[in-house]
Design an enzyme around this catalytic site. Sequence first.
Site, mmCIF file in Angstrom:
data_model
loop_
_atom_site.group_PDB
_atom_site.id
_atom_site.type_symbol
_atom_site.label_atom_id
_atom_site.label_comp_id
_atom_site.label_asym_id
_atom_site.label_seq_id
_atom_site.Cartn_x
_atom_site.Cartn_y
_atom_site.Cartn_z
ATOM 1 N N CYS A 1 0.836 -1.197 0.027
ATOM 2 C CA CYS A 1 0.027 -0.098 0.001
ATOM 3 C C CYS A 1 0.876 1.126 -0.220
ATOM 4 C CB CYS A 1 -0.983 -0.073 1.134
ATOM 5 S SG CYS A 1 -1.849 -1.469 1.421
ATOM 6 N N HIS B 1 -2.406 6.788 4.219
ATOM 7 C CA HIS B 1 -2.902 5.425 3.710
ATOM 8 C C HIS B 1 -4.297 5.182 4.158
ATOM 9 C CE1 HIS B 1 -4.031 1.484 2.341
ATOM 10 N NE2 HIS B 1 -3.422 0.846 3.336
ATOM 11 N N ASN C 1 -10.233 0.364 2.213
ATOM 12 C CA ASN C 1 -8.815 0.366 1.904
ATOM 13 C C ASN C 1 -8.653 -0.041 0.346
ATOM 14 O OD1 ASN C 1 -6.117 -0.290 1.584
ATOM 15 N ND2 ASN C 1 -6.011 -1.376 3.645
HETATM 16 O O1 UT7 Z 1 -3.217 -1.939 3.945
HETATM 17 C C1 UT7 Z 1 -2.792 -2.141 5.021
HETATM 18 C C2 UT7 Z 1 -3.994 -3.347 5.714
HETATM 19 N N1 UT7 Z 1 -4.337 -3.515 7.182
HETATM 20 C C3 UT7 Z 1 -4.534 -2.882 7.981
HETATM 21 O O2 UT7 Z 1 -4.142 -1.652 7.861
HETATM 22 C C4 UT7 Z 1 -5.187 -3.461 9.077
HETATM 23 C C5 UT7 Z 1 -4.437 -2.990 10.276
HETATM 24 N N2 UT7 Z 1 -5.688 -3.579 11.388
HETATM 25 C C6 UT7 Z 1 -6.734 -3.511 11.794
HETATM 26 O O3 UT7 Z 1 -7.425 -2.217 11.220
HETATM 27 C C7 UT7 Z 1 -7.573 -4.013 12.939
HETATM 28 O O4 UT7 Z 1 -6.511 -4.796 13.503
HETATM 29 C C8 UT7 Z 1 -8.724 -4.806 12.196
HETATM 30 C C9 UT7 Z 1 -9.712 -3.812 11.922
HETATM 31 C C10 UT7 Z 1 -8.270 -5.614 11.155
HETATM 32 C C11 UT7 Z 1 -9.215 -5.460 13.454
HETATM 33 O O5 UT7 Z 1 -9.518 -4.813 14.618
HETATM 34 P P1 UT7 Z 1 -8.931 -5.287 15.917
HETATM 35 O O6 UT7 Z 1 -9.601 -4.162 17.042
HETATM 36 O O7 UT7 Z 1 -7.546 -5.380 15.948
HETATM 37 O O8 UT7 Z 1 -9.980 -6.503 16.157
HETATM 38 P P2 UT7 Z 1 -9.349 -8.188 16.385
HETATM 39 O O9 UT7 Z 1 -8.567 -8.635 15.365
HETATM 40 O O10 UT7 Z 1 -8.592 -8.004 17.785
HETATM 41 O O11 UT7 Z 1 -10.685 -8.621 16.844
HETATM 42 C C12 UT7 Z 1 -11.642 -8.442 17.721
HETATM 43 C C13 UT7 Z 1 -12.715 -9.254 17.989
HETATM 44 C C14 UT7 Z 1 -12.564 -10.578 17.673
HETATM 45 O O12 UT7 Z 1 -13.183 -11.479 18.440
HETATM 46 P P3 UT7 Z 1 -12.910 -12.083 19.780
HETATM 47 O O13 UT7 Z 1 -11.807 -12.991 19.486
HETATM 48 O O14 UT7 Z 1 -12.699 -10.851 20.702
HETATM 49 O O15 UT7 Z 1 -14.144 -12.876 20.228
HETATM 50 C C15 UT7 Z 1 -12.616 -11.161 16.095
HETATM 51 O O16 UT7 Z 1 -13.306 -12.286 16.043
HETATM 52 O O17 UT7 Z 1 -13.410 -8.878 16.695
HETATM 53 C C16 UT7 Z 1 -13.978 -10.170 16.009
HETATM 54 N N3 UT7 Z 1 -14.051 -9.867 14.285
HETATM 55 C C17 UT7 Z 1 -15.306 -9.378 14.003
HETATM 56 N N4 UT7 Z 1 -16.580 -9.145 14.368
HETATM 57 C C18 UT7 Z 1 -17.445 -8.793 13.589
HETATM 58 C C19 UT7 Z 1 -13.265 -9.773 13.582
HETATM 59 N N5 UT7 Z 1 -13.677 -9.219 12.384
HETATM 60 C C20 UT7 Z 1 -14.999 -8.890 12.608
HETATM 61 C C21 UT7 Z 1 -15.972 -8.656 11.733
HETATM 62 N N6 UT7 Z 1 -17.206 -8.558 12.362
HETATM 63 N N7 UT7 Z 1 -15.803 -8.364 10.577
#
Ligand code: UT7
Length: 332
Positions: A115, A257, A287
Site C-alpha cells: 500500500c 494510507h 482500503n
Molecule cells: O493496507 C494495510 C492493511 N491492513 C491494515 O491496515 C489492518 C490493520 N489492522 C486493523 O485495522 C485492525 O486490526 C482490524 C480492523 C483488522 C481488526 O480490529 P481489531 O480491533 O484489531 O480486532 P481483533 O482482530 O482484535 O478482533 C476483535 C474481535 C475478535 O473476536 P474475539 O476473539 O474478541 O471474540 C474477532 O473475531 O472482533 C472479531 N471480529 C469481528 N467481529 C465482527 C473480527 N472481524 C470481525 C468482523 N465483524 N468483521
Amino acid sequence: MASKKVFIRGIGSYLPERVLTNRDLEAMVDTSDEWIVTRTGIRERHIAAEDEFTSDMATQAARRALGDAKMSPQEVDCILVCSVTFDMAFPATACIVQKNLEISTCPCMDIEAGCSALVYCMEVAAGLLQLGSYKNILVIASDKLTSITDWQDRSTCVLFGDGASAMVLSTDASGARAVLVDTLLRADGKGGDILFQPGGGSRHPASEETVKNRLHYLKMNGREVFKIAVRGMGISLKDILSRNQIELADVQHFIPHQANMRIIEAVAEASAIPVEKFIVILHRTGNMSAGSAGVAFDEAYRQGRFAQNDLLMFATFGGGMTFGTALVRWLI
Ligand code: UT7
C-alpha cells in the site's frame, strides 16, 4: 532531493460505480455495521465490476490526470503502475495501460511495494526524471483488492475496496499543481508474513491444493499490522521533517494510507497532530491499497482544500512491510 525539480502537473482518480455497504456485508458474513464502523471507520466501499480490471481503473485515472495536466497521452514518455493486484503475472499492467492509452514505445513497468507503492513510484519517477532521459512520467496506483479478498473471512473482507489514482510527474513546471520536496522510503522484510497473498507465485504455484487451502486470498494479522503501521508512520514522518528542517506545525495536510480511522487517530495522537489535518476518505472507499492515498489526494484537490504554498505530507504503510512518506508543496 537532487537539483532538478520534479513537479506534479496533473492529478486524477477513479472509483468503480458499484457500492457495497456494511449492511450488504451483514448479509454475507457474521459481522455488523456497528463493528465495522467502530473498529475501522469504514461505512462503504466501491467494487469493480467482474469485467473491470486493475488496468481499466488505472487507465481511467490516467486519462483524468492527463486531462488535468491538459496533456495528450503522446506526451507521456514513461508509465509506472503500482498495485498488489496486477491484471496478471505478466505482461506488466503498465504495458496494458499503454495499449489502452494508445501510446507507442514508451517504457512501461510495474512496481510492487504494497500500500506504500504510490510513494515508491513517486521516488522512482523523480529519480528517472532527474537523470534527464524523461520529461513526463505517468505514475498510477490501481488496485482491485476485491479480486484477492476472501469473502468468507470476516476479519479481512470488511476492509477492502477497489480504486485507482494517477499523477503526471514532470520536469516541466508549466501548469504545475505542486512540486515534490522529498520522498522517504523504508522497508522491513521481517514483517512479510503478517500481510501477504501466499498463492500463485513460485513458492505456491496454483494447484488444487492452493485453491482448497484458500492461498490465493489476502492473509493478514490485523493487530500486528496495526502496531507496526502506527510506529513506522510516526518514525518516518519525523525523519522526513527533520532531514528537511521543517517543523511538524508547518505541514497543513496529511494524506495517509486509508486503512483504518483508528490507525490515523493513533498516528495523530502519538505525533500530536490535529486529526482534522488528515485527509480521510476511507469511510466511503475502504482500503484500496496502493490506490488509497492518491484518491484522497485527488478528491481533496478537486474540493479546493489546498491553498498556495501549503505543505502536504503523504504517509503510507503496507505489506512488506513498507513505508513511503513524501513532502509536496502546493503551488496554485
Ligand atoms: O493496507 C494495510 C492493511 N491492513 C491494515 O491496515 C489492518 C490493520 N489492522 C486493523 O485495522 C485492525 O486490526 C482490524 C480492523 C483488522 C481488526 O480490529 P481489531 O480491533 O484489531 O480486532 P481483533 O482482530 O482484535 O478482533 C476483535 C474481535 C475478535 O473476536 P474475539 O476473539 O474478541 O471474540 C474477532 O473475531 O472482533 C472479531 N471480529 C469481528 N467481529 C465482527 C473480527 N472481524 C470481525 C468482523 N465483524 N468483521
